[in-house]
Design a protein around this motif. Structure first.
Motif, PDB file in Angstrom:
ATOM      1  N   VAL A 135      13.718 -10.767   6.127  1.00  0.00           N
ATOM      2  CA  VAL A 135      13.531  -9.884   7.276  1.00  0.00           C
ATOM      3  C   VAL A 135      12.256  -9.067   7.115  1.00  0.00           C
ATOM      4  CG1 VAL A 135      14.489  -7.929   8.554  1.00  0.00           C
ATOM      5  CG2 VAL A 135      15.997  -9.749   7.768  1.00  0.00           C
ATOM      6  N   ALA A 136      12.083  -8.467   5.932  1.00  0.00           N
ATOM      7  CA  ALA A 136      10.916  -7.623   5.692  1.00  0.00           C
ATOM      8  C   ALA A 136       9.633  -8.445   5.830  1.00  0.00           C
ATOM      9  CB  ALA A 136      11.005  -6.988   4.307  1.00  0.00           C
ATOM     10  N   LEU A 137       9.584  -9.591   5.183  1.00  0.00           N
ATOM     11  CA  LEU A 137       8.366 -10.416   5.231  1.00  0.00           C
ATOM     12  C   LEU A 137       8.097 -10.933   6.640  1.00  0.00           C
ATOM     13  CD1 LEU A 137       8.458 -12.576   1.981  1.00  0.00           C
ATOM     14  CD2 LEU A 137       6.817 -10.793   2.588  1.00  0.00           C
ATOM     15  N   GLY A 138       9.162 -11.324   7.349  1.00  0.00           N
ATOM     16  CA  GLY A 138       8.997 -11.858   8.691  1.00  0.00           C
ATOM     17  C   GLY A 138       8.459 -10.814   9.650  1.00  0.00           C
ATOM     18  N   GLU A 139       9.046  -9.625   9.624  1.00  0.00           N
ATOM     19  CA  GLU A 139       8.596  -8.563  10.525  1.00  0.00           C
ATOM     20  C   GLU A 139       7.157  -8.175  10.218  1.00  0.00           C
ATOM     21  OE1 GLU A 139       9.777  -7.679  13.152  1.00  0.00           O
ATOM     22  OE2 GLU A 139      11.926  -7.366  13.143  1.00  0.00           O
ATOM     23  N   ILE A 140       6.854  -8.071   8.930  1.00  0.00           N
ATOM     24  CA  ILE A 140       5.500  -7.687   8.541  1.00  0.00           C
ATOM     25  C   ILE A 140       4.532  -8.818   8.892  1.00  0.00           C
ATOM     26  CG2 ILE A 140       4.034  -7.185   6.555  1.00  0.00           C
ATOM     27  CD1 ILE A 140       6.614  -5.726   5.414  1.00  0.00           C
ATOM     28  N   GLY A 141       4.976 -10.049   8.693  1.00  0.00           N
ATOM     29  CA  GLY A 141       4.138 -11.203   9.025  1.00  0.00           C
ATOM     30  C   GLY A 141       3.741 -11.206  10.496  1.00  0.00           C
ATOM     31  N   TRP A 142       4.688 -10.838  11.341  1.00  0.00           N
ATOM     32  CA  TRP A 142       4.411 -10.770  12.768  1.00  0.00           C
ATOM     33  C   TRP A 142       3.380  -9.676  13.057  1.00  0.00           C
ATOM     34  CZ3 TRP A 142       4.189 -13.163  17.074  1.00  0.00           C
ATOM     35  CH2 TRP A 142       4.157 -12.471  18.290  1.00  0.00           C
ATOM     36  N   ILE A 184      -5.538  -4.888   5.308  1.00  0.00           N
ATOM     37  CA  ILE A 184      -5.255  -3.493   5.675  1.00  0.00           C
ATOM     38  C   ILE A 184      -3.945  -3.424   6.459  1.00  0.00           C
ATOM     39  CG2 ILE A 184      -6.045  -1.566   7.116  1.00  0.00           C
ATOM     40  CD1 ILE A 184      -8.948  -2.652   6.478  1.00  0.00           C
ATOM     41  N   ALA A 185      -3.807  -4.329   7.433  1.00  0.00           N
ATOM     42  CA  ALA A 185      -2.593  -4.344   8.248  1.00  0.00           C
ATOM     43  C   ALA A 185      -1.363  -4.614   7.375  1.00  0.00           C
ATOM     44  CB  ALA A 185      -2.703  -5.404   9.341  1.00  0.00           C
ATOM     45  N   PHE A 186      -1.493  -5.509   6.420  1.00  0.00           N
ATOM     46  CA  PHE A 186      -0.386  -5.847   5.514  1.00  0.00           C
ATOM     47  C   PHE A 186       0.062  -4.611   4.737  1.00  0.00           C
ATOM     48  CE2 PHE A 186       1.033  -9.627   2.576  1.00  0.00           C
ATOM     49  CZ  PHE A 186       2.345  -9.190   2.686  1.00  0.00           C
ATOM     50  N   GLY A 187      -0.933  -3.895   4.198  1.00  0.00           N
ATOM     51  CA  GLY A 187      -0.624  -2.685   3.429  1.00  0.00           C
ATOM     52  C   GLY A 187       0.100  -1.659   4.283  1.00  0.00           C
ATOM     53  N   PHE A 188      -0.466  -1.372   5.461  1.00  0.00           N
ATOM     54  CA  PHE A 188       0.133  -0.342   6.312  1.00  0.00           C
ATOM     55  C   PHE A 188       1.496  -0.789   6.852  1.00  0.00           C
ATOM     56  CE2 PHE A 188      -4.141   1.527   6.520  1.00  0.00           C
ATOM     57  CZ  PHE A 188      -3.809   2.860   6.320  1.00  0.00           C
ATOM     58  N   ALA A 189       1.620  -2.075   7.202  1.00  0.00           N
ATOM     59  CA  ALA A 189       2.898  -2.555   7.736  1.00  0.00           C
ATOM     60  C   ALA A 189       3.996  -2.470   6.672  1.00  0.00           C
ATOM     61  CB  ALA A 189       2.758  -3.986   8.243  1.00  0.00           C
ATOM     62  N   SER A 190       3.668  -2.835   5.431  1.00  0.00           N
ATOM     63  CA  SER A 190       4.679  -2.774   4.361  1.00  0.00           C
ATOM     64  C   SER A 190       5.154  -1.353   4.138  1.00  0.00           C
ATOM     65  CB  SER A 190       4.125  -3.305   3.039  1.00  0.00           C
ATOM     66  OG  SER A 190       3.619  -4.589   3.194  1.00  0.00           O
ATOM     67  N   VAL A 191       4.166  -0.456   3.990  1.00  0.00           N
ATOM     68  CA  VAL A 191       4.529   0.939   3.743  1.00  0.00           C
ATOM     69  C   VAL A 191       5.210   1.530   4.976  1.00  0.00           C
ATOM     70  CG1 VAL A 191       3.590   3.247   3.313  1.00  0.00           C
ATOM     71  CG2 VAL A 191       2.790   1.298   1.975  1.00  0.00           C
ATOM     72  N   GLY A 192       4.694   1.180   6.163  1.00  0.00           N
ATOM     73  CA  GLY A 192       5.275   1.689   7.412  1.00  0.00           C
ATOM     74  C   GLY A 192       6.728   1.291   7.550  1.00  0.00           C
ATOM     75  N   MET A 193       7.036   0.023   7.274  1.00  0.00           N
ATOM     76  CA  MET A 193       8.410  -0.433   7.409  1.00  0.00           C
ATOM     77  C   MET A 193       9.285   0.211   6.340  1.00  0.00           C
ATOM     78  SD  MET A 193       9.764  -4.300   7.954  1.00  0.00           S
ATOM     79  CE  MET A 193      11.506  -4.638   8.238  1.00  0.00           C
ATOM     80  N   GLY A 194       8.714   0.362   5.147  1.00  0.00           N
ATOM     81  CA  GLY A 194       9.450   1.029   4.068  1.00  0.00           C
ATOM     82  C   GLY A 194       9.840   2.442   4.470  1.00  0.00           C
ATOM     83  N   ILE A 195       8.849   3.199   4.988  1.00  0.00           N
ATOM     84  CA  ILE A 195       9.123   4.587   5.383  1.00  0.00           C
ATOM     85  C   ILE A 195      10.128   4.618   6.537  1.00  0.00           C
ATOM     86  CG2 ILE A 195       8.092   6.627   6.479  1.00  0.00           C
ATOM     87  CD1 ILE A 195       5.546   6.029   4.815  1.00  0.00           C
ATOM     88  N   THR A 196       9.919   3.751   7.530  1.00  0.00           N
ATOM     89  CA  THR A 196      10.805   3.732   8.699  1.00  0.00           C
ATOM     90  C   THR A 196      12.256   3.491   8.304  1.00  0.00           C
ATOM     91  OG1 THR A 196       9.012   2.876  10.035  1.00  0.00           O
ATOM     92  CG2 THR A 196      11.214   2.631  10.929  1.00  0.00           C
ATOM     93  N   SER A 197      12.452   2.643   7.301  1.00  0.00           N
ATOM     94  CA  SER A 197      13.829   2.322   6.924  1.00  0.00           C
ATOM     95  C   SER A 197      14.551   3.547   6.336  1.00  0.00           C
ATOM     96  CB  SER A 197      13.849   1.155   5.935  1.00  0.00           C
ATOM     97  OG  SER A 197      13.208   1.516   4.735  1.00  0.00           O
ATOM     98  N   TYR A 198      13.792   4.579   5.946  1.00  0.00           N
ATOM     99  CA  TYR A 198      14.428   5.796   5.428  1.00  0.00           C
ATOM    100  C   TYR A 198      14.616   6.855   6.514  1.00  0.00           C
ATOM    101  CZ  TYR A 198      14.070   4.236   0.605  1.00  0.00           C
ATOM    102  OH  TYR A 198      14.230   3.538  -0.558  1.00  0.00           O
ATOM    103  N   LEU A 199      13.946   6.677   7.669  1.00  0.00           N
ATOM    104  CA  LEU A 199      13.994   7.716   8.699  1.00  0.00           C
ATOM    105  C   LEU A 199      15.231   7.564   9.572  1.00  0.00           C
ATOM    106  CD1 LEU A 199      10.254   7.895   9.761  1.00  0.00           C
ATOM    107  CD2 LEU A 199      11.436   9.105   7.945  1.00  0.00           C
ATOM    108  N   ILE A 223       1.114  -2.973  -0.604  1.00  0.00           N
ATOM    109  CA  ILE A 223       1.943  -4.092  -0.126  1.00  0.00           C
ATOM    110  C   ILE A 223       3.168  -4.258  -1.018  1.00  0.00           C
ATOM    111  CG2 ILE A 223       2.020  -6.616   0.121  1.00  0.00           C
ATOM    112  CD1 ILE A 223      -1.050  -6.368   0.858  1.00  0.00           C
ATOM    113  N   ALA A 224       2.914  -4.302  -2.334  1.00  0.00           N
ATOM    114  CA  ALA A 224       4.023  -4.534  -3.267  1.00  0.00           C
ATOM    115  C   ALA A 224       5.042  -3.402  -3.189  1.00  0.00           C
ATOM    116  CB  ALA A 224       3.480  -4.673  -4.685  1.00  0.00           C
ATOM    117  N   GLY A 225       4.537  -2.157  -3.182  1.00  0.00           N
ATOM    118  CA  GLY A 225       5.436  -1.000  -3.133  1.00  0.00           C
ATOM    119  C   GLY A 225       6.229  -0.976  -1.843  1.00  0.00           C
ATOM    120  N   GLY A 226       5.540  -1.213  -0.722  1.00  0.00           N
ATOM    121  CA  GLY A 226       6.198  -1.193   0.580  1.00  0.00           C
ATOM    122  C   GLY A 226       7.302  -2.236   0.671  1.00  0.00           C
TER     123      GLY A 226
END
Lengths: 281, 304
Positions: free
Chosen positions: A133-140, A177-192, A264-267
């Protein structure tokens, strides 16, 4: 029914292929189908929303690069060459639009699916795992980022804003750049948990856009503030893209790349962990 | 197919499922009956490998869900309590993408979707957005979706809650067909008629524990009498009338709105009540149901 069965692999056979592989309990190796789902949904979405992602940086470029730029004249780049103001801010706008697109897709879209659409609950009742799910959403999000980056380059190049052939690499740069921000963005969103917290994301994004060396060099800031900004992701993104489009390439570029690899890895780590905690507890 | 031993699920201080033991055989239609909050859905989620047990043993087709989550989920069809269709997609696209989540090929799904739309009586709604489907149609689509991977076990959580009687009967008919095809059904419900219609065998749950286990007819025979007389004297008078007729029948239950008298012959009891000079506002004689079993076991009704 059984005739069809005989010629095609069953869902069980497909799932059992992952047996014994590392991460089999949270990764089925089929994140691509999430992108397929996003594409199906995308076909029905409004083209105005899609176009806005492309138009925004172009408007900034016109207003600031050519409008304001005609008053400013030129800027000196990192290695002492004079460049036009438009050519100076164009790569920064490219980096920013990569960031904005990725953040939009990985925060608002993901937040909605998580809390209202029940989409992830549905997906995780199938043989897919949380990393899929994480990779697919970020991939999109990356596919969109890539499209916007190519579109922006197509506008910039004939205007003479990409003086170097290294500039081609600004496209994969934008994807990174998009990969980095998307990973971290999704990571943060999942906690909000609510919309107020989501607004905090925007609260952080706007100043980062304005002050990360987007429109002028950092040297006008006091030293301590320079250090602060140099720790922020958008500064690294802009430095990387600017170095590529202006052709001022050095080993320092790898530092920026590394910064994003860590993001990317952290996100991905936190997103996968959090999705499991939310939906597979 | 499913074996649970001492299965327990705790959320911080709250014990949702408290050491339950049961097993489900191949081709069986197995029910979990109980009121809201009895732990039925939590049990379902543990079987569906979307919730990790706190303690106890659980195997599905011989596999431990903690270790083989995605693999077990490939064997299962899941019909959640709330319809969770992809509202951005059309009816057929919902079936298609769900099949793709299992990794099934496009070619296979093309044929499968025709079959499933037929099954769900949604063929003419193929290109409709799911948000435009009625409640009953959405429910049938959810069941069709659960069948896309040709599961050996279909898990149905409250399959007919919120549907009108006609839509319920259509749905039951579809579930009977699946049962005839040899699909193992695991059903949670708080409707006793649904449990009686659909389940070969069931467990009655309350507060995370199993209160009784058996076939519906067996349970009724064991825990209730053949007939039940329901009489109403008005909410103010029920308690008083209850005491007066307490000696009648095998057993009586005085509820706030009515009195239930259990016996082999309800009409006979009603005559006795009339003889005592009591005039109930309404009276009804019916066969005992699982509702009565539940009342007997817990002292409470199923649907509050």
């Amino acid at each position: 029914m059984s005739l069809i069965n005989a010629t095609v692999d069953s869902a069980i056979a497909i799932a059992e292929r992952r047996r014994g592989k590392i991460g089999a309990e949270f990764y089925a190796g089929r994140g691509l189908v999430i992108i397929e789902r996003a594409f199906l949904a995308f076909k029905t979405s409004s083209w105005a929303v899609v176009a806005s992602g492309f138009v925004e940086p172009v408007f900034y470029l016109l207003a600031f690069g050519f409008g304001l730029g005609s008053l400013i004249g030129g800027v000196t780049d990192g290695s002492g060459h004079a460049v036009s103001y438009a050519a100076y801010i164009a790569p920064a706008l490219l980096a920013t639009s990569a960031m904005n697109g990725a953040i939009y897709d990985s925060t608002w879209n993901v937040f909605f699916k998580m809390h209202f659409g029940r989409l992830y609950q549905t997906i995780l009742a199938t043989s897919l795992g949380t990393l899929d799910v994480a990779l697919g959403e970020i991939g999109w999000a990356l596919l969109r980022g890539l499209t916007y980056a190519i579109g922006f380059m197509i506008v910039m190049t004939p205007l003479g804003l990409i003086p170097s052939w290294w500039g081609i690499l600004a496209i994969p740069g934008a994807v990174l750049i998009a990969f980095g921000f998307a990973s971290v963005g999704m990571g943060i969103t999942s906690y909000l948990k609510n919309f107020q917290q989501m607004d905090m994301v925007n609260f952080f994004m706007l100043p980062m856009f304005l002050f990360s060396g987007t429109f002028y060099p950092l040297s006008i800031y006091p030293q301590w503030l320079q250090y602060v900004i140099e720790s922020l992701p958008l500064w690294h993104a802009i430095q990387m893209e600017r170095a590529l489009t202006l052709g001022v390439v050095g080993w320092g570029l790898l530092g920026h790349v590394l910064y994003f690899v860590v993001m990317i890895a952290g996100g991905l780590f936190f997103t996968t962990k959090r999705l499991s905690a939310l939906f597979l507890r | 197919m499913i074996v649970a031993k001492g299965l327990t699920k705790k959320y911080e201080d709250f014990v949702a499922v408290d050491g339950i033991t049961f097993s489900v055989k191949r081709g069986e239609s197995f029910g979990l009956l109980g009121p809201n909050g009895a732990g039925k859905s939590t049990t379902m989620r543990m079987i569906a490998s979307t919730s990790q047990r706190t303690s106890g043993d659980l195997t599905i087709l011989g596999k431990d869900p903690n270790k083989f989550g995605p693999e077990i989920r490939a064997h299962l069809g899941v019909v959640p309590q709330q319809d969770s269709h992809d509202r951005e997609l059309k009816t057929w696209e919902n079936l298609y993408i769900y099949g793709r989540y299992f990794g099934l090929s496009r070619k296979f799904l093309k044929a499968k979707i025709v079959e499933l739309l037929e099954f769900a009586q949604l063929t003419d709604k193929r290109d409709t957005k799911v948000s435009a489907l009625s409640g009953g149609m959405q429910r049938r689509l959810t069941i069709a979706r659960g069948m896309v991977n040709e599961p050996e076990i279909l898990m149905l959580d409250e399959p007919t809650t919120g549907l009108d009687p006609q839509a319920r009967h259509i749905l039951w008919d579809r579930l009977f067909r699946l049962k005839e095809e040899g699909v193992t059904l695991v059903i949670t419900t708080h409707y006793m008629d649904e449990a009686e219609q659909l389940c070969d065998r069931l467990i009655v749950m309350d507060k995370g524990k199993i209160m009784a286990e058996g076939a519906p007819a067996e349970l009724i025979k064991k825990y209730s009498s053949k007939e039940v007389l329901e009489v109403r004297f008005g909410s103010k008078n029920n308690a008083e009338a209850g005491q007066k007729i307490a000696h009648l029948g095998d057993r009586i239950e005085t509820l706030p709105d009515r009195i239930l008298v259990y016996s082999e012959d309800g009409e006979k009891i009603l005559k006795q009540i009339h003889k005592m000079g009591l005039e109930p506002q309404t009276s009804l004689v019916r066969r005992s149901s699982l509702e009565d079993v539940f009342l007997r076991l817990t002292g409470r009704t199923l649907v509050d």
